[in-house]
Design a protein around this motif. Structure first.
Motif, mmCIF file in Angstrom:
data_model
loop_
_atom_site.group_PDB
_atom_site.id
_atom_site.type_symbol
_atom_site.label_atom_id
_atom_site.label_comp_id
_atom_site.label_asym_id
_atom_site.label_seq_id
_atom_site.Cartn_x
_atom_site.Cartn_y
_atom_site.Cartn_z
ATOM 1 N N TYR A 10 0.821 -1.217 0.000
ATOM 2 C CA TYR A 10 0.000 0.000 0.000
ATOM 3 C C TYR A 10 0.857 1.269 0.000
ATOM 4 O O TYR A 10 0.328 2.372 0.096
ATOM 5 N N THR A 65 -1.794 3.252 -3.433
ATOM 6 C CA THR A 65 -2.960 3.813 -2.740
ATOM 7 C C THR A 65 -4.128 3.966 -3.709
ATOM 8 O O THR A 65 -5.265 3.567 -3.415
ATOM 9 N N TRP A 80 -5.484 0.568 -4.668
ATOM 10 C CA TRP A 80 -6.314 -0.058 -3.638
ATOM 11 C C TRP A 80 -7.712 0.559 -3.611
ATOM 12 O O TRP A 80 -8.713 -0.147 -3.484
ATOM 13 N N PHE A 81 -7.804 1.871 -3.753
ATOM 14 C CA PHE A 81 -9.118 2.513 -3.777
ATOM 15 C C PHE A 81 -9.908 2.064 -5.009
ATOM 16 O O PHE A 81 -11.118 1.843 -4.919
ATOM 17 N N SER A 124 -11.132 -1.441 -4.283
ATOM 18 C CA SER A 124 -12.200 -1.425 -3.283
ATOM 19 C C SER A 124 -13.522 -0.965 -3.862
ATOM 20 O O SER A 124 -14.590 -1.316 -3.354
ATOM 21 N N ASN A 125 -13.458 -0.164 -4.927
ATOM 22 C CA ASN A 125 -14.676 0.329 -5.574
ATOM 23 C C ASN A 125 -15.061 -0.472 -6.813
ATOM 24 O O ASN A 125 -16.008 -0.113 -7.509
ATOM 25 N N THR A 161 -9.448 2.400 3.239
ATOM 26 C CA THR A 161 -10.217 3.423 2.526
ATOM 27 C C THR A 161 -10.856 4.435 3.467
ATOM 28 O O THR A 161 -11.341 5.473 3.018
ATOM 29 N N THR A 186 -5.533 9.987 2.430
ATOM 30 C CA THR A 186 -6.738 9.698 1.659
ATOM 31 C C THR A 186 -7.795 9.005 2.508
ATOM 32 O O THR A 186 -8.965 9.393 2.516
ATOM 33 N N GLY A 187 -7.392 7.976 3.265
ATOM 34 C CA GLY A 187 -8.350 7.224 4.063
ATOM 35 C C GLY A 187 -8.899 7.996 5.239
ATOM 36 O O GLY A 187 -10.109 7.968 5.507
ATOM 37 N N THR A 245 -11.457 10.616 4.265
ATOM 38 C CA THR A 245 -12.755 9.999 3.986
ATOM 39 C C THR A 245 -13.505 9.725 5.287
ATOM 40 O O THR A 245 -14.705 10.008 5.409
#
Length: 366
Positions: free
Chosen positions: A47, A53, A56-57, A60-61, A100, A132-133, A136
């Motif tokens: 990561y 990063t 991974w996002f 995850s989406n 995330t 970023t996480g 959020t």
């Protein structure tokens, strides 16, 4: 900054990032293996950096990555059951691996109502993942920006865990902390028991830790093959596991050469994801600041490690770390028509007062 419209976030960087790159180079030059047991990307580095990063996002989406999609909804139900116990016992949140930020947002929304003065301390090896996480999580929970402080450190190093413990002691005093270790993070380390043992040593009697485990109901050969397929079928996940090598070296990874192999080990399914040089000639790989690495035919780089645990193995990990389970929520996946042996288990753990005390060792020659 809390009253400013600019996208501020506050992070304390605890490590020299050039040292991390040098460490990654050492792992990527760690001997020849045709089975993913030589050169590797250690946990955390998967990561590390803006490229992984973003990857991974994106994974995850990805709507085809059902493990994440269904798992998040399962987590929401499990957290709803456990949260009253947490808000009664814990004041502050220390997130060990922010991801995330979706699950951290659930924590913050609930805990803030019970403790308006709480602090949110996300911890991650990747500064980009932290920013970023955590943003959020703070945005989703409408959490005060001035009550959040990110810490960039590698949690796999004992010295960093000691520094984390001292930092938190000065920051919150005797007030209780909820440590969150969700997303099956424990399973990503080469030695999962050693990693959990290190985290457990940071806990004080008044603290709690919430750990999420990916589970399996059995260890049959067909179940092992199903675990391999579960990850292999999602292109977003395959692109993510390749991203650490893609963004930190000049190696051009063909995703068709990424292998998924499962095996039974320590009452769990161990899944290795690795790239293999399937050609007949050696490949030259260059890492910034390091000498070239030559990948012989059939040589591999392990990109990712994960596990699915039986209840027996989870009990062993918890007891071995000197912890006890105060509450658990276990649920199987139900997103397929055929019966699925996999699921998630959420455990709220505390220090076990009856566990044997491990005394420090000293070098008598010094």
């Amino acid at each position: 900054m809390a009253g400013d419209d600019f996208a501020w976030s506050v992070t304390l960087v605890g490590e020299d990032q050039s040292d991390k790159l040098a460490t990654l180079a050492q792992y990527l030059d760690d001997g020849h293996s045709a089975s993913g047991d030589g050169k590797r990307v250690p946990s955390g580095y998967a990561y590390w950096g803006i490229g992984p990063t973003i990857a991974w996002f994106n994974a995850s989406n990805d709507p085809t990555y059902m493990v994440i999609k269904v798992g998040t909804e399962m987590f929401r139900r499990q957290w709803r059951s456990i949260s009253p116990l947490v808000t009664d016992e814990c004041v502050h949140l220390v997130s060990l691996g922010v991801g995330t930020g979706a699950k951290d947002g659930m924590f913050l929304e609930t805990m803030l109502r019970a403790n308006p003065s709480m602090l949110y301390i996300p911890v991650d090896m990747s500064a980009e993942m932290l920013r970023t996480g955590s943003r959020t999580a703070v945005r989703d929970a409408h959490f005060p920006l001035d009550r959040s402080l990110g810490l960039q450190i590698d949690l796999s190093l004992d010295g960093n865990l000691e520094e984390l413990q001292q930092f938190l002691d000065r920051l919150v005093g005797e007030e209780s902390i909820l440590y969150s270790l969700v997303g099956n993070t424990v399973a990503n380390f080469d030695d999962d028991a050693e990693f959990l043992n290190g985290i457990a040593r940071v806990l004080r009697p008044q603290d709690r830790i919430l750990v999420e485990f990916a589970t399996t109901e059995d260890l049959a050969p067909g179940t092992v093959h199903a675990a391999e397929a579960e990850y292999r079928q999602t292109r977003g996940f395959v692109e993510f596991v390749a991203s650490a090598v893609r963004y930190n070296t000049d190696l051009k990874i063909d995703l068709d050469q990424v292998r998924f192999t499962g095996s039974v080990e320590d009452e769990s399914i161990l899944l290795k994801v690795y790239w293999q040089n399937a050609g007949g000639e050696a490949i030259r790989m260059l890492i910034p600041g390091s000498r070239p690495i030559h990948l012989e035919p059939h040589d591999t780089i392990r990109l990712y490690t994960t596990r699915k645990y039986t209840t027996v193995r989870i009990d062993q990990l918890v007891a071995g770390a000197g912890l006890r389970t105060t509450h658990r929520q276990r649920e199987r996946f139900r997103h397929t028509q055929r019966q699925n042996p996999f699921g998630l288990e959420l455990r709220l753990l505390a220090h076990d007062e009856n566990a044997p005390v491990e005394l420090p060792t000293f070098d008598v020659w010094n």
